[in-house]
Design an enzyme around this catalytic site. Structure first.
Site, PDB file in Angstrom:
ATOM      1  N   CYS A 296      29.659  16.914  49.847  1.00  0.00           N
ATOM      2  CA  CYS A 296      28.381  17.235  50.500  1.00  0.00           C
ATOM      3  C   CYS A 296      28.511  17.218  52.013  1.00  0.00           C
ATOM      4  O   CYS A 296      27.758  17.906  52.717  1.00  0.00           O
ATOM      5  CB  CYS A 296      27.272  16.285  50.030  1.00  0.00           C
ATOM      6  SG  CYS A 296      27.648  14.547  50.230  1.00  0.00           S
TER       7      CYS A 296
ATOM      8  N   LYS B  42      22.579   9.142  34.309  1.00  0.00           N
ATOM      9  CA  LYS B  42      22.898  10.440  33.715  1.00  0.00           C
ATOM     10  C   LYS B  42      23.962  11.113  34.577  1.00  0.00           C
ATOM     11  O   LYS B  42      23.678  11.622  35.664  1.00  0.00           O
ATOM     12  CB  LYS B  42      21.671  11.337  33.618  1.00  0.00           C
ATOM     13  CG  LYS B  42      21.990  12.676  32.922  1.00  0.00           C
ATOM     14  CD  LYS B  42      21.009  13.754  33.326  1.00  0.00           C
ATOM     15  CE  LYS B  42      21.499  15.135  32.894  1.00  0.00           C
ATOM     16  NZ  LYS B  42      22.796  15.521  33.488  1.00  0.00           N
TER      17      LYS B  42
ATOM     18  N   GLU C  48      19.440  12.845  47.788  1.00  0.00           N
ATOM     19  CA  GLU C  48      20.506  13.196  48.716  1.00  0.00           C
ATOM     20  C   GLU C  48      20.950  14.597  48.328  1.00  0.00           C
ATOM     21  O   GLU C  48      21.545  14.796  47.270  1.00  0.00           O
ATOM     22  CB  GLU C  48      21.656  12.183  48.631  1.00  0.00           C
ATOM     23  CG  GLU C  48      22.604  12.245  49.830  1.00  0.00           C
ATOM     24  CD  GLU C  48      23.666  13.301  49.692  1.00  0.00           C
ATOM     25  OE1 GLU C  48      23.491  14.395  50.310  1.00  0.00           O
ATOM     26  OE2 GLU C  48      24.649  13.075  48.996  1.00  0.00           O
TER      27      GLU C  48
ATOM     28  N   GLU D  63      25.013  26.560  51.879  1.00  0.00           N
ATOM     29  CA  GLU D  63      26.090  25.678  51.429  1.00  0.00           C
ATOM     30  C   GLU D  63      27.102  26.473  50.612  1.00  0.00           C
ATOM     31  O   GLU D  63      26.730  27.260  49.738  1.00  0.00           O
ATOM     32  CB  GLU D  63      25.514  24.525  50.609  1.00  0.00           C
ATOM     33  CG  GLU D  63      26.523  23.420  50.338  1.00  0.00           C
ATOM     34  CD  GLU D  63      25.870  22.169  49.765  1.00  0.00           C
ATOM     35  OE1 GLU D  63      26.286  21.060  50.136  1.00  0.00           O
ATOM     36  OE2 GLU D  63      24.942  22.309  48.944  1.00  0.00           O
TER      37      GLU D  63
END
Length: 488
Positions: free
Chosen positions: A279, A172, A245, A378
């Site tokens: 990331c 997906k 992750e 983040e």
């Protein structure tokens, strides 16, 4: 080609009748539509993967390897086609997407080879008449849920080892970048039907039915901490294998002996690659006080010199952010930091000459601290916040002062500092003098809230294999320790 889903070796528009619009983040224009899958489509994809699993599991490893090598070869031959499409839907500069195709092909080649290297090991038995083995076996159907920032690479990091291990997969992609993944179905057309399936849809209507399907025994996900936590909560009753992750807030330490001719462009690249939407982007920079002033002056000028623009323009250094909400998050963090006393040395705004597209100027901040969201949460944008430090121990403590632990960087030529850095920093990947370089043989993943899995390397293959202990006594006689105890 029509952008349709790939289920059981056949293209389909799905059962919902609804579509998702895919936008070019550089122009905000609709470039294509894809099906919006629902639970019925998920069921069909998982059914196909489950039916294909027994034969795929038993297919000799050498034959699996040939198919994975074919994927790599096809991708190399069609690099420009895939890279251009990915630039249109994702915004990265074309050269970065061309690199992504090369890295992805290398991943398929790597797992083609190590996938046929070992299936387990023989261990010493308890008695002479026994054989004891540890066997690694696939889980079955794997759900691979892929983010928008590196759609092909992060798909490869999951799908290549999953297939090499003998699993079947349902992929997906993000609803924002599904086109390149759907095009990838042409590379999977060489596989037996049902081994690889690709569905497109939103999280609620498509992603949740996929992770909740009891036939899906492993879930490989890259994305935000919040979504990873949501997946973990949903599937906890089923005790599935989770391969998560998640986020990062990577630190970059610049020691006093660093060569600023290298460190300035190196830190900038680590922070601004893909407009900071990586990331492992550098989101916190710590520079020794003796060189901080010069470093700040030079990196500010360097960031100001970079060119923003559409990714298909070969002169572009930094493309747009993926969408308006992502840019707004960056703007909110910068505004909050400024309100708390941060100094904006360059950037901090939308570029006035680019009226369309989700662009944001590369931004250098000083006078920041760890009470600011821009140093703790983040960001995922083209931001370089810089603090100075006095001692290397202080720099290590600052690097570790985060709930995340994905990666960290250091510039130094002092071996004692380098050793102290890689021994003490709480992160899964430590780069010294070479930021953000991946190695297919080197496991990738984080500490703390950055996740609980490893991709790449032998560890990346083992993530998609479960362990079975086989204890075989080939004589099969009566044992002296059995009942009745009274005769002993």
């Amino acid at each position: 080609m029509p952008y349709q889903m790939w289920i059981n070796g056949t293209y389909t528009s799905g059962s919902s009748g609804r579509v998702i619009e895919v936008h070019d983040p550089a122009t905000e224009e609709i470039i294509e539509t894809v099906p919006a899958a629902n639970a019925v489509d998920v069921d069909q994809a998982v059914t196909a993967a489950q039916a294909a699993f027994p034969a795929w599991k038993r297919l000799p490893a050498g034959q699996k390897a040939e198919l994975l090598h074919e994927v790599a070869q096809q991708l190399i031959e069609r690099t420009d086609e895939f890279a251009r499409l990915l630039t249109q839907e994702g915004g990265k500069p074309l050269i970065e997407n061309q690199d992504e195709m090369g890295w992805s092909a290398a991943c398929f080649r790597y797992y083609a080879e190590i996938g046929r290297n070992s299936r387990g090991r023989v261990i010493p038995s308890v008695e002479e008449s026994q054989l004891a083995m540890v066997i690694k076996e696939p889980y079955g159907v794997v759900a691979a849920i892929v983010p928008w920032n590196y759609p092909i690479l992060l798909m490869a990091w999951k799908v290549a080892p999953a297939l090499a291990a003998g699993n079947t997969v349902v992929i997906k992609p993000s609803e924002m970048t599904p086109l390149s993944t759907l095009l990838f179905s042409e590379l999977f057309a060489y596989f037996p039907s049902g081994v690889v399936n690709i569905i497109t849809g939103y999280g609620k209507e498509c992603g949740e039915p996929l992770v909740l399907d009891a036939r899906v025994r492993a879930i490989a996900f890259t994305g935000s901490l919040a979504t990873g936590q949501r997946i973990a909560q949903l599937v906890a009753p089923q005790m599935k294998k989770l391969h998560l992750e998640l986020g990062g807030k990577d630190a970059f330490i610049v020691a006093e002996d660093a060569d600023l001719d290298v460190a300035v462009p190196g830190v900038a690249w680590a922070a601004l690659l893909n407009a900071g939407q990586v990331c492992t982007s550098t989101e916190r920079v710590y520079v020794h006080e003796s060189i901080a002033s010069e470093f700040v002056e030079r990196i500010t000028a360097y960031a100001r010199s970079l060119r923003l623009g559409p990714g298909l323009d070969l002169n572009t250094d930094i493309g747009p952010l993926i969408g308006s909400s992502y840019r707004e998050k960056v703007e909110m963090q910068v505004a909050a930091a400024r309100a708390q006393g941060a100094h904006i040395l360059t950037g901090g705004r939308r570029p006035p000459l680019l009226e369309r597209g989700y662009f944001y100027e590369p931004t250098v901040l000083t006078n920041v601290n760890h009470q600011m969201a821009i140093m703790s949460e983040e960001t995922f944008g083209p931001i370089i916040p810089i603090m100075s430090y006095r001692t290397f121990d202080e720099a290590i403590a600052l690097a570790n002062d985060s709930k995340y632990g994905l990666g960290a960087n250091l510039y130094t030529h002092d071996p004692l500092k380098a050793k102290h850095f890689f021994e003490e920093v709480e992160a899964g990947t430590l780069w010294i003098n070479d930021p953000l370089t991946d190695n297919d043989a080197g496991p990738f993943g984080g500490f703390k809230m950055s996740g609980l899995a490893r991709e790449l390397g032998e560890e990346g293959l083992e993530e998609f294999m479960q362990t079975k202990h086989v204890h075989w006594d080939f004589e099969g006689g009566v044992k002296s320790w059995w009942y009745p105890y009274g005769k002993k």
